[in-house]
Scaffold this motif. Structure first.
Motif, PDB file in Angstrom:
ATOM      1  N   MET A 126       0.850  -1.200   0.000  1.00 29.17           N
ATOM      2  CA  MET A 126       0.000   0.000   0.000  1.00 29.17           C
ATOM      3  C   MET A 126       0.879   1.242   0.000  1.00 29.17           C
ATOM      4  SD  MET A 126      -3.243   0.785   0.062  1.00 29.17           S
ATOM      5  CE  MET A 126      -4.328   2.161   0.374  1.00 29.17           C
ATOM      6  N   LEU A 127       0.552   2.196  -0.836  1.00 23.71           N
ATOM      7  CA  LEU A 127       1.313   3.427  -0.910  1.00 23.71           C
ATOM      8  C   LEU A 127       0.971   4.310   0.286  1.00 23.71           C
ATOM      9  CD1 LEU A 127       3.208   5.272  -2.513  1.00 23.71           C
ATOM     10  CD2 LEU A 127       1.206   6.119  -3.754  1.00 23.71           C
ATOM     11  N   LYS A 128       2.008   4.697   1.056  1.00 22.54           N
ATOM     12  CA  LYS A 128       1.789   5.508   2.247  1.00 22.54           C
ATOM     13  C   LYS A 128       2.474   6.868   2.206  1.00 22.54           C
ATOM     14  CE  LYS A 128       1.021   1.605   5.373  1.00 22.54           C
ATOM     15  NZ  LYS A 128       1.445   0.937   6.635  1.00 22.54           N
ATOM     16  N   ALA A 129       3.464   7.046   1.312  1.00 24.86           N
ATOM     17  CA  ALA A 129       4.171   8.324   1.303  1.00 24.86           C
ATOM     18  C   ALA A 129       4.805   8.606  -0.054  1.00 24.86           C
ATOM     19  CB  ALA A 129       5.245   8.345   2.384  1.00 24.86           C
ATOM     20  N   LEU A 130       4.912   9.881  -0.358  1.00 27.03           N
ATOM     21  CA  LEU A 130       5.670  10.374  -1.511  1.00 27.03           C
ATOM     22  C   LEU A 130       6.816  11.207  -0.957  1.00 27.03           C
ATOM     23  CD1 LEU A 130       2.752  11.590  -3.831  1.00 27.03           C
ATOM     24  CD2 LEU A 130       3.825   9.325  -3.759  1.00 27.03           C
ATOM     25  N   ILE A 131       8.026  10.922  -1.421  1.00 30.35           N
ATOM     26  CA  ILE A 131       9.210  11.608  -0.896  1.00 30.35           C
ATOM     27  C   ILE A 131       9.917  12.327  -2.041  1.00 30.35           C
ATOM     28  CG2 ILE A 131      11.337  11.372   0.414  1.00 30.35           C
ATOM     29  CD1 ILE A 131      10.262   8.825   1.630  1.00 30.35           C
ATOM     30  N   PHE A 132      10.124  13.621  -1.875  1.00 33.97           N
ATOM     31  CA  PHE A 132      10.614  14.462  -2.958  1.00 33.97           C
ATOM     32  C   PHE A 132      11.993  15.048  -2.662  1.00 33.97           C
ATOM     33  CE2 PHE A 132       6.038  14.550  -3.063  1.00 33.97           C
ATOM     34  CZ  PHE A 132       5.700  14.566  -4.402  1.00 33.97           C
ATOM     35  N   ASP A 133      12.863  15.005  -3.658  1.00 34.18           N
ATOM     36  CA  ASP A 133      14.020  15.875  -3.681  1.00 34.18           C
ATOM     37  C   ASP A 133      13.480  17.298  -3.898  1.00 34.18           C
ATOM     38  OD1 ASP A 133      16.781  16.726  -4.082  1.00 34.18           O
ATOM     39  OD2 ASP A 133      16.266  16.857  -6.202  1.00 34.18           O
ATOM     40  N   MET A 134      14.339  18.300  -3.769  1.00 39.91           N
ATOM     41  CA  MET A 134      13.865  19.673  -3.928  1.00 39.91           C
ATOM     42  C   MET A 134      14.311  20.296  -5.253  1.00 39.91           C
ATOM     43  SD  MET A 134      14.171  22.906  -1.295  1.00 39.91           S
ATOM     44  CE  MET A 134      15.936  23.192  -1.605  1.00 39.91           C
ATOM     45  N   ASP A 135      15.577  20.701  -5.343  1.00 37.82           N
ATOM     46  CA  ASP A 135      16.061  21.383  -6.549  1.00 37.82           C
ATOM     47  C   ASP A 135      15.983  20.467  -7.769  1.00 37.82           C
ATOM     48  OD1 ASP A 135      17.040  24.035  -5.607  1.00 37.82           O
ATOM     49  OD2 ASP A 135      18.256  22.783  -4.292  1.00 37.82           O
ATOM     50  N   GLY A 136      15.321  20.962  -8.820  1.00 41.43           N
ATOM     51  CA  GLY A 136      15.185  20.174 -10.035  1.00 41.43           C
ATOM     52  C   GLY A 136      14.053  19.177  -9.990  1.00 41.43           C
ATOM     53  N   THR A 137      13.393  19.078  -8.849  1.00 44.67           N
ATOM     54  CA  THR A 137      12.300  18.117  -8.699  1.00 44.67           C
ATOM     55  C   THR A 137      11.004  18.836  -8.354  1.00 44.67           C
ATOM     56  OG1 THR A 137      13.840  16.386  -8.011  1.00 44.67           O
ATOM     57  CG2 THR A 137      11.522  16.047  -7.484  1.00 44.67           C
ATOM     58  N   LEU A 138      10.995  19.552  -7.252  1.00 44.32           N
ATOM     59  CA  LEU A 138       9.831  20.381  -6.936  1.00 44.32           C
ATOM     60  C   LEU A 138       9.778  21.607  -7.836  1.00 44.32           C
ATOM     61  CD1 LEU A 138      10.017  20.498  -3.024  1.00 44.32           C
ATOM     62  CD2 LEU A 138       8.649  18.947  -4.436  1.00 44.32           C
ATOM     63  N   VAL A 139      10.958  22.054  -8.244  1.00 38.87           N
ATOM     64  CA  VAL A 139      11.066  23.320  -8.955  1.00 38.87           C
ATOM     65  C   VAL A 139      12.283  23.269  -9.859  1.00 38.87           C
ATOM     66  CG1 VAL A 139      12.377  24.262  -6.999  1.00 38.87           C
ATOM     67  CG2 VAL A 139      11.281  25.828  -8.610  1.00 38.87           C
ATOM     68  N   HIS A 140      12.191  23.947 -11.001  1.00 40.89           N
ATOM     69  CA  HIS A 140      13.330  23.993 -11.921  1.00 40.89           C
ATOM     70  C   HIS A 140      14.242  25.140 -11.493  1.00 40.89           C
ATOM     71  CE1 HIS A 140      15.818  23.296 -15.235  1.00 40.89           C
ATOM     72  NE2 HIS A 140      15.251  24.097 -16.125  1.00 40.89           N
ATOM     73  N   SER A 141      15.054  24.871 -10.488  1.00 41.83           N
ATOM     74  CA  SER A 141      15.907  25.905  -9.893  1.00 41.83           C
ATOM     75  C   SER A 141      17.337  25.854 -10.397  1.00 41.83           C
ATOM     76  CB  SER A 141      15.907  25.755  -8.364  1.00 41.83           C
ATOM     77  OG  SER A 141      16.239  24.421  -8.001  1.00 41.83           O
ATOM     78  N   ASP A 142      17.653  24.923 -11.283  1.00 47.75           N
ATOM     79  CA  ASP A 142      19.036  24.771 -11.741  1.00 47.75           C
ATOM     80  C   ASP A 142      19.617  26.047 -12.362  1.00 47.75           C
ATOM     81  OD1 ASP A 142      19.348  22.216 -10.797  1.00 47.75           O
ATOM     82  OD2 ASP A 142      18.746  21.260 -12.671  1.00 47.75           O
ATOM     83  N   PRO A 143      18.876  26.799 -13.185  1.00 48.50           N
ATOM     84  CA  PRO A 143      19.467  28.016 -13.746  1.00 48.50           C
ATOM     85  C   PRO A 143      19.948  29.002 -12.681  1.00 48.50           C
ATOM     86  CG  PRO A 143      17.520  27.410 -14.989  1.00 48.50           C
ATOM     87  CD  PRO A 143      17.545  26.511 -13.784  1.00 48.50           C
ATOM     88  N   ALA A 144      19.190  29.134 -11.601  1.00 46.05           N
ATOM     89  CA  ALA A 144      19.598  30.044 -10.522  1.00 46.05           C
ATOM     90  C   ALA A 144      20.829  29.509  -9.802  1.00 46.05           C
ATOM     91  CB  ALA A 144      18.443  30.245  -9.538  1.00 46.05           C
ATOM     92  N   HIS A 145      20.880  28.196  -9.601  1.00 43.81           N
ATOM     93  CA  HIS A 145      22.065  27.610  -8.968  1.00 43.81           C
ATOM     94  C   HIS A 145      23.296  27.794  -9.852  1.00 43.81           C
ATOM     95  CE1 HIS A 145      20.681  25.734  -5.291  1.00 43.81           C
ATOM     96  NE2 HIS A 145      19.611  25.275  -5.918  1.00 43.81           N
ATOM     97  N   LEU A 146      23.147  27.538 -11.147  1.00 43.12           N
ATOM     98  CA  LEU A 146      24.275  27.687 -12.057  1.00 43.12           C
ATOM     99  C   LEU A 146      24.815  29.117 -12.018  1.00 43.12           C
ATOM    100  CD1 LEU A 146      24.518  26.206 -15.639  1.00 43.12           C
ATOM    101  CD2 LEU A 146      25.370  28.487 -15.136  1.00 43.12           C
ATOM    102  N   GLU A 147      23.934  30.082 -12.066  1.00 48.25           N
ATOM    103  CA  GLU A 147      24.363  31.480 -12.037  1.00 48.25           C
ATOM    104  C   GLU A 147      25.028  31.821 -10.701  1.00 48.25           C
ATOM    105  OE1 GLU A 147      25.204  35.337 -13.009  1.00 48.25           O
ATOM    106  OE2 GLU A 147      24.677  33.645 -14.299  1.00 48.25           O
TER     107      GLU A 147
END
Length: 219
Positions: A1-22
């Motif tokens: 039975m599915l009980k939880a969803l577990i998320f990374d943050m950068d690049g997963t919840l949000v496309h934040s890579d351009p800000a990190h690169l800069e």
């Protein structure tokens, strides 16, 4: 039975890579280091700051690595003020919460960055458990962050699904025993499948995701 969803943050919840690169480019430019897409993909994405600065500034002592890391994170927070959740994320949250499926965050980002991004996205209160790099002895690709989240949720790894966008994150999730989706914000499906992704998606609206969710939820 599915009980939880577990998320990374950068690049997963949000496309934040351009800000990190800069932010890396601004911080390391004075050292003569050019941060381009290739270097970002191979030596930065998914890695801890400890590993990144040890690789890029091997001639400097650890104490200076920490100073540069703090400068980079401050630069990132200045740049990351208008981020939006990845398409379909909030609908997925609503679907999960309506079914009693819990949400957790597992990130190699420091707490200050995680708090900043979650506040900007307006989702701080959506996560029952938040694991940042400050809370564990070893970050991804070690499975410890995921194992810690699973323990705090009081569930078994096979009762959760993970979402990751980097090789190190995917290795961590799979080593912890989680079924895992690779989110294609920075890498290709082939690259994430090669390191263990069970499925890959471009956004949280992809049919491949919902077929798995409905099947697991009905089990």
């Amino acid at each position: 039975m599915l009980k939880a969803l577990i998320f990374d943050m950068d690049g997963t919840l949000v496309h934040s890579d351009p800000a990190h690169l800069e932010a890396f480019a601004q911080t390391l430019g004075p050292q003569g280091i050019v941060i381009d897409e290739d270097l970002y993909r191979t030596s930065i994405i998914g890695h801890t700051n400890e590993s990144i600065f040890a690789t890029l500034l091997p001639h400097l002592p650890v104490e200076e690595h920490e100073v540069y890391a703090e400068r980079k994170e401050a630069a990132f927070r200045r740049l990351a003020l208008e981020l939006k959740p990845l398409e379909g994320l909030l609908d997925l949250f609503d679907w999960a919460e309506a079914r009693g499926i819990r949400l957790a965050l597992v990130t190699n980002a420091p707490l200050l960055n995680a708090t900043h991004i979650l506040d900007i996205l307006g989702i701080t209160d959506r996560f029952e458990v938040k694991i940042t790099i400050d809370q564990v002895e070893r970050g991804k690709p070690d499975p410890l962050p995921y194992l810690t989240a699973v323990e705090r949720l009081g569930i078994q790894p096979e009762e959760a699904i993970a979402f990751e966008d980097s090789p190190s994150g995917m290795r961590a999730a799979k080593a912890a025993g989680l079924f895992s989706f690779g989110v294609l914000t920075g890498l290709s499906a082939g690259e994430l499948t090669k390191v263990g992704a069970d499925r890959t998606i471009e956004t949280f609206r992809d049919r491949a995701l919902w077929e798995v969710l409905e099947r697991r939820n009905a089990a």
